[in-house]
Design an enzyme around this catalytic site. Structure first.
Site, PDB file in Angstrom:
ATOM      1  CG  ASP A 109     -25.937  58.471 -72.452  1.00  0.00           C
ATOM      2  OD1 ASP A 109     -25.519  59.442 -73.117  1.00  0.00           O
ATOM      3  OD2 ASP A 109     -26.749  58.597 -71.521  1.00  0.00           O
ATOM      4  CG  ASP A 120     -21.999  66.426 -76.930  1.00  0.00           C
ATOM      5  OD1 ASP A 120     -21.831  67.617 -76.625  1.00  0.00           O
ATOM      6  OD2 ASP A 120     -22.991  66.019 -77.563  1.00  0.00           O
ATOM      7  CB  CYS A 176     -25.204  72.469 -76.951  1.00  0.00           C
ATOM      8  SG  CYS A 176     -26.193  71.626 -75.713  1.00  0.00           S
TER       9      CYS A 176
END
Length: 404
Positions: A256, A301, A354
């Site tokens: 990340d 993601d 999402c």
């Protein structure tokens, strides 16, 4: 329901921080719940749920209350009075609530409920984008679903437990959890409860993770012994699921750009007993280049608008701006271009968000596949999850395979 002064004052203070100071609703609620140690579960639930409810319906309530941002403290009281009136709560004889026009509030509600942007309490620009991308019928249904309170879904950590054992432990604490059809690792609470103080959680037997989010790790088609990288791992919800699916065998590299999130991931991995996870902070492109052509599986993601998870993040409606949407699409495509190079020949990659917008999902995959980097890949399958159809968060995932 009888309103208690100290609880309502906490809600008003919270609304001021969220609406005027730009603070995040979840952080504000977390602070409010520590305000008075004497509060019981019902008191805490009132503060949390009322704050979230008013944030969710801010535009509708403000329109009925005839107040405009930035809201003064009196404005927040007027908005609260609208909420209480529409909930059928008898207003107490407090000076802050004097002169509340109860009949007018109900009349304005009936009137505004005929206009979608007010009825579903959403900014004009977002309403237009959703309608343009999904069509009037689907967008209207989806928007309504995204305004419902999210269920509490648990993901059983198969490294440490199973559904029956977790159900038994929760039941001992008078928490009922039922299996979710079609989701092998999921349990759904029949009533909202604080599960974070439960021994089963403290011992790493489960995580709180929406059912739609639980689909992503399985979509990557992992197996024990593979080399896998979770490129936008954050605090590691999907990383931990991957570790369980891989039975702690093989290697998972969780990456990340935010080092603080990776620290939280390490803490969670320890609690989960996930021993095959290592973290790497993406401080520059060298971290990615070291893994070029080396990974069996790559999960992206991607950062996104988050429009699929408005049920649990209602304040995102008011924080999100149209220019962010334009910028994030460029970021998504850049991430696909850069991170896809880690997939080795014959390996697989999942691109997930999402979001429910095709421009962040299917269209991004199409653009990638026609690019120089994307020509190395073939499209295998994808899945879009809409809240009004599933009852869970909105999500998208696409599985791509690198040619051998």
């Amino acid at each position: 329901m009888r309103l208690h002064r100290n609880l309502v004052f906490a809600v008003i203070d919270g609304l001021n921080l969220i609406f005027n100071e730009g603070e995040y609703a979840d952080k504000v609620v977390e602070k409010l719940l520590k305000r008075d140690k004497r509060w019981g579960a019902r008191d805490r639930a009132f503060v949390a749920e009322t704050t979230y409810d008013i944030v969710r319906w801010k535009r509708l309530y403000a329109e009925i209350a005839e107040v405009k941002e930035p809201f003064t403290r009196d404005n927040n009281w007027r908005i609260f009075a609208v909420w209480a009136t529409l909930k059928g709560i008898t207003l107490p004889d407090w000076k802050q609530l004097e002169g509340t026009p109860t009949r007018r509030i109900k009349g304005r509600f009936d009137e505004l409920s005929k206009i979608r942007k007010f009825k579903e309490s959403i900014p004009d620009w977002m309403d237009k984008v959703g309608e343009k991308e999904l069509g009037t019928g689907v967008w209207t249904k989806e928007l309504h679903a995204l305004n419902q309170q999210a269920s509490v879904i648990l993901r059983i950590n198969s490294l440490k437990s199973n559904k029956k054992e977790v159900q038994r432990i929760l039941a001992e604490n008078e928490i009922e959890a039922l299996p979710v059809k079609g989701y092998p690792d999921a349990l759904q609470l029949t009533e909202r409860a604080n599960v974070f103080t439960n021994d089963a959680f403290k011992n790493g037997m489960f995580e709180v993770q929406d059912a739609s989010s639980q689909k992503v790790a399985a979509f990557l088609d992992v197996a024990p012994g593979l080399r896998v990288v979770d490129t936008c791992a954050g605090a590691g919800g999907k990383t931990l699921h991957l570790a369980a699916l891989m039975e702690n065998k093989g290697q998972i590299i969780a990456m990340d750009i935010y080092g603080n999130k990776l620290k939280e991931l390490k803490r969670r991995a320890k609690r989960n007993g996930a021993h095959n996870v290592e973290t790497r902070w993406i401080e520059n492109n060298k971290v990615i280049k070291k893994l070029h052509n080396a990974m069996d599986r790559v999960l992206i993601d991607a950062p996104c608008s988050g429009l699929g998870v408005l049920r649990r993040n209602p304040d995102a409606k008011w924080k999100l701006q149209p220019e962010f949407l334009d910028d994030i699409k460029k970021t998504q495509q850049q991430i696909l271009q850069d991170y896809s190079k880690m997939v080795k020949a014959g390996g697989k990659m999942v691109y997930a968000t999402c979001s429910i917008l095709p421009s962040e999902n299917q269209e991004q995959v199409k653009v990638f596949l026609t690019s120089e980097a994307g020509k190395e890949f073939t499209f295998v399958k994808d899945e879009k999850v809409l809240s009004h159809e599933s009852g869970f968060d909105g999500f998208y995932m696409a599985l791509l395979e690198r040619k051998k």
